[in-house]
Design a protein around this motif. Structure first.
Motif, PDB file in Angstrom:
ATOM      1  N   ALA A   1       6.288   3.226  -0.429  1.00  0.00           N
ATOM      2  CA  ALA A   1       5.771   2.200   0.466  1.00  0.00           C
ATOM      3  C   ALA A   1       6.920   1.383   1.028  1.00  0.00           C
ATOM      4  O   ALA A   1       7.796   0.958   0.281  1.00  0.00           O
ATOM      5  N   PRO A   2       6.939   1.156   2.359  1.00  0.00           N
ATOM      6  CA  PRO A   2       7.935   0.233   2.902  1.00  0.00           C
ATOM      7  C   PRO A   2       7.601  -1.193   2.469  1.00  0.00           C
ATOM      8  O   PRO A   2       6.436  -1.564   2.380  1.00  0.00           O
TER       9      PRO A   2
ATOM     10  N   ILE B   1       9.630   0.810  -1.986  1.00  0.00           N
ATOM     11  CA  ILE B   1       9.448   1.038  -3.419  1.00  0.00           C
ATOM     12  C   ILE B   1       8.948   2.471  -3.576  1.00  0.00           C
ATOM     13  O   ILE B   1       8.098   2.931  -2.814  1.00  0.00           O
ATOM     14  N   ASP B   2       9.518   3.192  -4.513  1.00  0.00           N
ATOM     15  CA  ASP B   2       9.147   4.579  -4.752  1.00  0.00           C
ATOM     16  C   ASP B   2       8.795   4.767  -6.225  1.00  0.00           C
ATOM     17  O   ASP B   2       9.478   4.212  -7.097  1.00  0.00           O
ATOM     18  N   ILE B   3       7.760   5.544  -6.488  1.00  0.00           N
ATOM     19  CA  ILE B   3       7.392   5.925  -7.850  1.00  0.00           C
ATOM     20  C   ILE B   3       7.304   7.445  -7.857  1.00  0.00           C
ATOM     21  O   ILE B   3       6.449   8.041  -7.192  1.00  0.00           O
ATOM     22  N   LEU B   4       8.207   8.058  -8.587  1.00  0.00           N
ATOM     23  CA  LEU B   4       8.338   9.508  -8.603  1.00  0.00           C
ATOM     24  C   LEU B   4       7.799  10.055  -9.921  1.00  0.00           C
ATOM     25  O   LEU B   4       8.284   9.695 -10.991  1.00  0.00           O
TER      26      LEU B   4
ATOM     27  N   GLU C   1       0.851  -1.180   0.000  1.00  0.00           N
ATOM     28  CA  GLU C   1       0.000   0.000   0.000  1.00  0.00           C
ATOM     29  C   GLU C   1       0.889   1.233   0.000  1.00  0.00           C
ATOM     30  O   GLU C   1       1.738   1.394   0.870  1.00  0.00           O
ATOM     31  N   PHE C   2       0.685   2.095  -0.965  1.00  0.00           N
ATOM     32  CA  PHE C   2       1.507   3.291  -1.118  1.00  0.00           C
ATOM     33  C   PHE C   2       0.963   4.441  -0.284  1.00  0.00           C
ATOM     34  O   PHE C   2      -0.238   4.604  -0.140  1.00  0.00           O
ATOM     35  N   ASP C   3       1.894   5.226   0.245  1.00  0.00           N
ATOM     36  CA  ASP C   3       1.578   6.521   0.825  1.00  0.00           C
ATOM     37  C   ASP C   3       1.867   7.549  -0.254  1.00  0.00           C
ATOM     38  O   ASP C   3       2.776   7.366  -1.059  1.00  0.00           O
ATOM     39  N   VAL C   4       1.106   8.623  -0.264  1.00  0.00           N
ATOM     40  CA  VAL C   4       1.354   9.694  -1.222  1.00  0.00           C
ATOM     41  C   VAL C   4       1.950  10.872  -0.464  1.00  0.00           C
ATOM     42  O   VAL C   4       1.348  11.373   0.477  1.00  0.00           O
TER      43      VAL C   4
END
Length: 171
Positions: free
Chosen positions: A34-35, A53-56, A18-21
């Protein structure tokens, strides 16, 4: 321990997190993070190694330019391209690159998506505490002693003469 219990403790899939924004317009607005493993992930076995994981998005920065005094970081670029701002230089990065950032004042760093497509990467770090991060652009430092919760809940942001908000002075 059963195979199912071992899988739950030792394996995470980056497509299932689950991603945080992170929102901080205009430069930091819209990044997703997200960790995946480490002490911040409930049920995970790792205690001295963390990964996320990071999506920029295009045109955005991952976080303020900073350096660590204790933790070493590694970034594995999975998709896209951008720029690594490190030690006062701007270096092109692309899918397949593996970046190692040792702790210490010689390597302040920041990832910037200078492309027109998302930049996706793994952020891996040693989980050494206590930790002090410095922010050369704004003259701040963050001191924290535990890995629990979001970064902003783990410590105090300061300048030598006062306590500050994490984003204070950042562009």
């Amino acid at each position: 321990m059963t195979a199912e219990a071992l899988r739950a403790k030792l394996i995470r899939n980056i497509d299932d997190v689950e991603f945080d924004v992170a929102t901080r317009a205009p430069l930091y607005d819209g990044g997703r993070s997200a960790p995946v493993i480490g002490p911040r992930v409930a049920g995970a076995a790792a205690r001295r190694l963390g990964a996320g994981i990071d999506i920029l998005p295009p045109g955005k920065r991952s976080c303020p330019y900073h350096l660590h005094h204790a933790q070493e970081e590694m970034f594995v670029i999975l998709e896209g391209s951008g720029t690594l701002r490190v030690a006062g230089e701007m270096i092109a990065i692309r899918a397949g690159d593996v970046i190692d950032i040792p702790p210490g004042p010689e390597y302040p760093h920041q990832i910037i998506n200078t492309s027109d497509a998302p930049l996706k990467y793994l952020s891996i770090s040693t989980q050494e505490y206590p930790e002090v991060c410095e922010y050369p652009d704004s003259g701040k430092y963050l001191a924290f002693s535990r890995p629990f919760g979001p970064l902003l809940d783990r410590g105090r942001m300061h300048r030598p003469d006062t306590s500050l908000d994490y984003w204070d002075g950042e562009p």
